[in-house]
Structures are given as structure tokens and as C-alpha cells.
Enzyme design. Sequence first.
Site, PDB file in Angstrom:
ATOM      1  N   LEU A  33       0.807  -1.223   0.000  1.00  0.00           N
ATOM      2  CA  LEU A  33       0.000   0.000   0.000  1.00  0.00           C
ATOM      3  C   LEU A  33       0.842   1.276   0.000  1.00  0.00           C
ATOM      4  O   LEU A  33       1.894   1.336   0.624  1.00  0.00           O
ATOM      5  CB  LEU A  33      -0.924  -0.004   1.225  1.00  0.00           C
ATOM      6  CG  LEU A  33      -1.897  -1.188   1.293  1.00  0.00           C
ATOM      7  CD1 LEU A  33      -2.848  -1.021   2.473  1.00  0.00           C
ATOM      8  CD2 LEU A  33      -2.682  -1.361   0.002  1.00  0.00           C
ATOM      9  N   HIS A  37      -3.551   4.173  -2.525  1.00  0.00           N
ATOM     10  CA  HIS A  37      -4.519   3.258  -1.911  1.00  0.00           C
ATOM     11  C   HIS A  37      -5.221   3.931  -0.728  1.00  0.00           C
ATOM     12  O   HIS A  37      -6.429   3.813  -0.560  1.00  0.00           O
ATOM     13  CB  HIS A  37      -3.816   1.997  -1.388  1.00  0.00           C
ATOM     14  CG  HIS A  37      -3.148   1.161  -2.437  1.00  0.00           C
ATOM     15  ND1 HIS A  37      -1.778   1.028  -2.530  1.00  0.00           N
ATOM     16  CD2 HIS A  37      -3.659   0.393  -3.436  1.00  0.00           C
ATOM     17  CE1 HIS A  37      -1.474   0.209  -3.528  1.00  0.00           C
ATOM     18  NE2 HIS A  37      -2.596  -0.190  -4.103  1.00  0.00           N
ATOM     19  N   SER A 184       2.508   4.015  -7.599  1.00  0.00           N
ATOM     20  CA  SER A 184       2.218   2.638  -8.003  1.00  0.00           C
ATOM     21  C   SER A 184       3.096   1.704  -7.183  1.00  0.00           C
ATOM     22  O   SER A 184       4.254   2.032  -6.887  1.00  0.00           O
ATOM     23  CB  SER A 184       2.542   2.460  -9.492  1.00  0.00           C
ATOM     24  OG  SER A 184       2.652   1.094  -9.807  1.00  0.00           O
TER      25      SER A 184
HETATM   26  P1  AMP Z   1      -3.668  -2.307  -6.850  1.00  0.00           P
HETATM   27  O1  AMP Z   1      -3.232  -2.651  -5.450  1.00  0.00           O
HETATM   28  O2  AMP Z   1      -2.563  -1.807  -7.704  1.00  0.00           O
HETATM   29  O3  AMP Z   1      -4.515  -3.376  -7.478  1.00  0.00           O
HETATM   30  O4  AMP Z   1      -4.620  -1.055  -6.688  1.00  0.00           O
HETATM   31  C1  AMP Z   1      -5.742  -1.092  -5.852  1.00  0.00           C
HETATM   32  C2  AMP Z   1      -6.576   0.126  -6.109  1.00  0.00           C
HETATM   33  O5  AMP Z   1      -5.805   1.298  -5.846  1.00  0.00           O
HETATM   34  C3  AMP Z   1      -7.050   0.224  -7.564  1.00  0.00           C
HETATM   35  O6  AMP Z   1      -8.388   0.699  -7.593  1.00  0.00           O
HETATM   36  C4  AMP Z   1      -6.075   1.219  -8.135  1.00  0.00           C
HETATM   37  O7  AMP Z   1      -6.600   1.922  -9.242  1.00  0.00           O
HETATM   38  C5  AMP Z   1      -5.887   2.163  -6.957  1.00  0.00           C
HETATM   39  N1  AMP Z   1      -4.645   2.943  -7.093  1.00  0.00           N
HETATM   40  C6  AMP Z   1      -3.407   2.469  -7.394  1.00  0.00           C
HETATM   41  N2  AMP Z   1      -2.532   3.494  -7.497  1.00  0.00           N
HETATM   42  C7  AMP Z   1      -3.240   4.633  -7.277  1.00  0.00           C
HETATM   43  C8  AMP Z   1      -2.913   6.027  -7.264  1.00  0.00           C
HETATM   44  N3  AMP Z   1      -1.671   6.456  -7.491  1.00  0.00           N
HETATM   45  N4  AMP Z   1      -3.897   6.918  -7.005  1.00  0.00           N
HETATM   46  C9  AMP Z   1      -5.168   6.497  -6.774  1.00  0.00           C
HETATM   47  N5  AMP Z   1      -5.541   5.194  -6.767  1.00  0.00           N
HETATM   48  C10 AMP Z   1      -4.601   4.275  -7.017  1.00  0.00           C
END
Ligand code: AMP
Length: 296
Positions: A33, A37, A184
Site C-alpha cells: 500500500l 490506496h 504505483s
Molecule cells: P492495486 O493494489 O494496484 O490493485 O490497486 C488497488 C486500487 O488502488 C485500484 O483501484 C487502483 O486503481 C488504486 N490505485 C493504485 N494506485 C493509485 C494512485 N496512485 N492513485 C489512486 N488510486 C490508485
Amino acid sequence: MEVIDSPELARKYVTSLRSQGRTVGFVPTMGALHDGHLSLVEAARSCDFTVASIFVNPTQFGPNEDLETYPRTLQSDLESLEQCGVSAVFAPTAETMYPKGFSTYVSAPKIGDTLEGVCRPGHFRGVVTVVLKLFQALPVTHAYFGKKDYQQWRVIEAMTRDLSLGTEIIGCETVRESDGLAMSSRNQYLSQEERQRALLLSQSLAEVEKAYHAGERCVESLQHQMHSILTGQPVSADSHTETPLPSMGLDSVDYATIVAAQDLTPMESIDRPAVALIAGNVGTTRLIDNRELRPL
Ligand code: AMP
């Protein structure tokens, strides 16, 4: 904060809150995270209760992707979620989510056929399958997704609508580092030099947005501008005096395109809300970013 690993117990937890008439906001994640997130958690806290999930979903990774090396930081993730006021975290194992003999998948909606759907065959099938399974375990009122994964957000909206799931899907703005790089979990793969080149994604989107607000509406010329920046050959008024430095570009560009924001269909001129989307590789790390283009 409750940490739950069984879908049955997760379902009981949420069902009991729903039976008391409470709203429940859900943030699905793959862990590792960061503040992106946590911004989704913050948005979900407008509900009476907030739940999150941590699950590195194997079915959304391609055979040559980073499933094995994907960062896993469960303990610190749980601490962050607790600090942010999350009531319960669903953190199942792969064996629980995909027991022996598992063979039922959801097919992704049409909006997932282009862009990531082309570059990562099967990716959205894995995403919609796991999100439907998560919604089964956590029958929440609201679910929060990042616009960072713009097409994924639209795919989940479509799946939720098509399958009449009744969950409200909320798209949240992308959280960026101070220099513009979209946060990310994969950014930690980048070397210092790659981290510098990764800035080309947000920089090219910022340039396109600037041109759009200055009145440029021609998609072809805006896309050309994005490609030039991404490949390290910016077109500027005095470009003839500069030596282009191709080695400063991304290592590959999967796409740098502008499509309609609502349904991601191609457009020639920006006459309705649009989104500029980029995917490419810096070294062996694949990065994506995007920016909505709409009148101020
Ligand atoms: P992930 O853990 O990469 O699957 O992401 C989980 C959630 O967090 C998804 O809805 C992503 O789009 C969101 N997310 C990831 N990076 C960001 C960011 N930089 N800003 C906003 N939401 C994000």
C-alpha cells in the site's frame, strides 16, 4: 480491526452491518500500500463502515508478468489500514479464492477489449472474476477504484451494471509523487535512472493537457506530441537547435492515445470529455498513467 481470511466470515461480517441499515465502503487492493490506496480508504470513510481487501490475484497476471516478484508487505499494510480507520480487512490465500478444480470465469465487458485488453490478454478476465468474487464475499454498498487504472475502473463499472450487482462504483483521482509520477506499487522496481525517465509519462500528459486547454482539439496532433515526449524527442519551437536524446525516452510505448472518457472509443476531435492514456516500459517495469481532458 478484524482480519478475515475466509469468504464465509467476511460475508457474515458485511451482511450483519447491512442488516442494521449501515452503508459499507470497500477498497480492493493487491497490497504494497501507498498513499494512492490510502486515498481510496479516505473516500470510503464517507460510508458508515470501511472494509478493504489485500489479495495478489494470480488470474490477472500474464505468464511473463511479475506475479512472483510482486511486493508483499502484509504486516505494514495492515498497520496502515488500521491507522486509517478500516473496520475489517479481507486477506484470503490464493488456495481459498481458487480452490482445486476452480474453472468458472467471468468474461470481461467489451470496454476491456482495447488498450490493456490487447497488451495484457486475459488480464481483465482475471480482474472481473476476482472483483465479482470479492463482491460476493463482501456484499458492500459502495466500492472505490482508482482512476490511475482508468480502463479497469470503466470495466468494473460495466461489469457491475451488466450483472446488476447493485454496488455503487466510485472512481477516485490519481495520487502522484511531488514530481508528478503516479504512485504505483511497481514504482519500487525502478532504478534511480529509470525513475527519472518514468517522469516522461506524467510530463507528456501534462503537455497534452496544456495544449488542450490552449485550444488544440485534434487527437492526431495531441497523440503525436505525447509520442514525441515519450520517445525522448520533444517537438519544441527551437527543437532544431537541440540534439534529440533517444536514450532518454521510454524503452517502449505500448500506447499513447486519446479516447472518449465514457466508453473509451476512438475520437478524431475532442468534442466531448476525453482521456489521454499511456502505457509503456521503463527497463523491465511496465507503467501506466492517464489524464482526463475536459473543459475547465
Ligand atoms: P492495486 O493494489 O494496484 O490493485 O490497486 C488497488 C486500487 O488502488 C485500484 O483501484 C487502483 O486503481 C488504486 N490505485 C493504485 N494506485 C493509485 C494512485 N496512485 N492513485 C489512486 N488510486 C490508485
